[in-house]
Design a protein around this motif. Sequence first.
Motif, PDB file in Angstrom:
ATOM      1  N   ASN A  38       0.814  -1.212   0.000  1.00 26.30           N
ATOM      2  CA  ASN A  38       0.000   0.000   0.000  1.00 26.30           C
ATOM      3  C   ASN A  38       0.852   1.269   0.000  1.00 26.30           C
ATOM      4  O   ASN A  38       0.326   2.373   0.064  1.00 26.30           O
ATOM      5  CB  ASN A  38      -0.954  -0.010   1.201  1.00 26.30           C
ATOM      6  CG  ASN A  38      -2.038  -1.044   1.004  1.00 26.30           C
ATOM      7  OD1 ASN A  38      -2.908  -0.882   0.177  1.00 26.30           O
ATOM      8  ND2 ASN A  38      -1.954  -2.136   1.754  1.00 26.30           N
ATOM      9  N   ASP A  96      -8.667  -0.939   5.239  1.00 24.32           N
ATOM     10  CA  ASP A  96      -9.861  -1.774   5.417  1.00 24.32           C
ATOM     11  C   ASP A  96     -10.136  -2.577   4.157  1.00 24.32           C
ATOM     12  O   ASP A  96     -10.399  -3.773   4.217  1.00 24.32           O
ATOM     13  CB  ASP A  96     -11.081  -0.919   5.782  1.00 24.32           C
ATOM     14  CG  ASP A  96     -11.049  -0.434   7.212  1.00 24.32           C
ATOM     15  OD1 ASP A  96     -10.233  -0.950   8.015  1.00 24.32           O
ATOM     16  OD2 ASP A  96     -11.851   0.463   7.545  1.00 24.32           O
ATOM     17  N   SER A  97     -10.049  -1.914   3.030  1.00 32.83           N
ATOM     18  CA  SER A  97     -10.289  -2.576   1.756  1.00 32.83           C
ATOM     19  C   SER A  97      -9.233  -3.666   1.512  1.00 32.83           C
ATOM     20  O   SER A  97      -9.560  -4.787   1.119  1.00 32.83           O
ATOM     21  CB  SER A  97     -10.265  -1.542   0.632  1.00 32.83           C
ATOM     22  OG  SER A  97     -10.364  -2.158  -0.607  1.00 32.83           O
ATOM     23  N   TYR A  98      -7.977  -3.331   1.751  1.00 33.08           N
ATOM     24  CA  TYR A  98      -6.882  -4.283   1.538  1.00 33.08           C
ATOM     25  C   TYR A  98      -7.034  -5.500   2.443  1.00 33.08           C
ATOM     26  O   TYR A  98      -6.924  -6.641   1.995  1.00 33.08           O
ATOM     27  CB  TYR A  98      -5.526  -3.608   1.781  1.00 33.08           C
ATOM     28  CG  TYR A  98      -4.365  -4.545   1.580  1.00 33.08           C
ATOM     29  CD1 TYR A  98      -3.790  -4.686   0.320  1.00 33.08           C
ATOM     30  CD2 TYR A  98      -3.859  -5.322   2.615  1.00 33.08           C
ATOM     31  CE1 TYR A  98      -2.733  -5.563   0.113  1.00 33.08           C
ATOM     32  CE2 TYR A  98      -2.811  -6.196   2.424  1.00 33.08           C
ATOM     33  CZ  TYR A  98      -2.249  -6.310   1.162  1.00 33.08           C
ATOM     34  OH  TYR A  98      -1.219  -7.193   0.971  1.00 33.08           O
ATOM     35  N   ASP A 100      -9.719  -6.596   4.021  1.00 33.94           N
ATOM     36  CA  ASP A 100     -10.907  -7.375   3.645  1.00 33.94           C
ATOM     37  C   ASP A 100     -10.615  -8.262   2.441  1.00 33.94           C
ATOM     38  O   ASP A 100     -11.011  -9.422   2.398  1.00 33.94           O
ATOM     39  CB  ASP A 100     -12.096  -6.455   3.341  1.00 33.94           C
ATOM     40  CG  ASP A 100     -12.659  -5.786   4.592  1.00 33.94           C
ATOM     41  OD1 ASP A 100     -12.339  -6.244   5.716  1.00 33.94           O
ATOM     42  OD2 ASP A 100     -13.409  -4.810   4.445  1.00 33.94           O
ATOM     43  N   GLU A 101      -9.897  -7.705   1.475  1.00 30.25           N
ATOM     44  CA  GLU A 101      -9.583  -8.441   0.250  1.00 30.25           C
ATOM     45  C   GLU A 101      -8.553  -9.551   0.481  1.00 30.25           C
ATOM     46  O   GLU A 101      -8.630 -10.612  -0.124  1.00 30.25           O
ATOM     47  CB  GLU A 101      -9.059  -7.470  -0.808  1.00 30.25           C
ATOM     48  CG  GLU A 101      -8.804  -8.085  -2.150  1.00 30.25           C
ATOM     49  CD  GLU A 101      -8.328  -7.068  -3.174  1.00 30.25           C
ATOM     50  OE1 GLU A 101      -7.517  -7.450  -4.029  1.00 30.25           O
ATOM     51  OE2 GLU A 101      -8.755  -5.903  -3.103  1.00 30.25           O
ATOM     52  N   HIS A 102      -7.589  -9.312   1.370  1.00 30.84           N
ATOM     53  CA  HIS A 102      -6.483 -10.253   1.564  1.00 30.84           C
ATOM     54  C   HIS A 102      -6.560 -11.039   2.871  1.00 30.84           C
ATOM     55  O   HIS A 102      -5.666 -11.839   3.151  1.00 30.84           O
ATOM     56  CB  HIS A 102      -5.138  -9.504   1.521  1.00 30.84           C
ATOM     57  CG  HIS A 102      -4.837  -8.951   0.170  1.00 30.84           C
ATOM     58  ND1 HIS A 102      -5.249  -7.712  -0.225  1.00 30.84           N
ATOM     59  CD2 HIS A 102      -4.181  -9.486  -0.880  1.00 30.84           C
ATOM     60  CE1 HIS A 102      -4.854  -7.500  -1.460  1.00 30.84           C
ATOM     61  NE2 HIS A 102      -4.201  -8.561  -1.882  1.00 30.84           N
ATOM     62  N   ASN A 104      -8.336 -13.528   3.839  1.00 30.61           N
ATOM     63  CA  ASN A 104      -8.335 -14.980   3.656  1.00 30.61           C
ATOM     64  C   ASN A 104      -6.952 -15.506   3.289  1.00 30.61           C
ATOM     65  O   ASN A 104      -6.589 -16.611   3.676  1.00 30.61           O
ATOM     66  CB  ASN A 104      -9.380 -15.409   2.630  1.00 30.61           C
ATOM     67  CG  ASN A 104     -10.783 -15.293   3.188  1.00 30.61           C
ATOM     68  OD1 ASN A 104     -10.996 -15.373   4.391  1.00 30.61           O
ATOM     69  ND2 ASN A 104     -11.744 -15.077   2.316  1.00 30.61           N
ATOM     70  N   ASP A 105      -6.174 -14.722   2.530  1.00 35.79           N
ATOM     71  CA  ASP A 105      -4.797 -15.123   2.206  1.00 35.79           C
ATOM     72  C   ASP A 105      -3.943 -15.166   3.470  1.00 35.79           C
ATOM     73  O   ASP A 105      -3.175 -16.106   3.679  1.00 35.79           O
ATOM     74  CB  ASP A 105      -4.158 -14.151   1.212  1.00 35.79           C
ATOM     75  CG  ASP A 105      -4.804 -14.199  -0.151  1.00 35.79           C
ATOM     76  OD1 ASP A 105      -5.421 -15.229  -0.474  1.00 35.79           O
ATOM     77  OD2 ASP A 105      -4.708 -13.203  -0.891  1.00 35.79           O
TER      78      ASP A 105
END
Length: 175
Positions: A38, A96-98, A100-102, A104-105
Amino acid sequence: MFENTLELAENKLLLLYIFKKIKFPISNNQITEVILENDFINYFTLQQYLNELLSSNFIKQIDSQSNHKFIITKKGIKVLSLFGNRISKDKIDILDSYIDEHFNDIKSKISVNANYTTKHKNSFMVNLKISESNSTLMNLKLNVDSKKTAQKLCEKWEKNFSEIYYKIVELLMED
């Protein structure tokens, strides 16, 4: 100089925010990945901030075998609650977006197990475990008196392991 001080404080608060949002211990590599992807802080400054947060007891290093992980402390949570409004809304939204997106990884590197066995007629042994690679982060064994309780504990662990882990570690770190 005043602007540099504000930026330094915001960056440290940003790190505390990440630790609080993720809720389970993460490695130096994982926090570095979040920050560098980021473009918030350069690598060397990030390492300096992590060391300063450690020495101030805002984060704690947890060693599990040869694996080092960081988790936010109660003191870090308190500082974040007092000064978290100093983090820019844009950075919070990006993070927050990052996350939420990652998430699970990040979480996928962690293995969660929950099972139970019958010990006697009214006695069940529940085993709740979190591992990463070949390293055990937590292993709880509980003796309960009903199959229904054993099943409920397993279900709750599988759904909310990171929050439960976080709460247990937080309780154990209390003075």
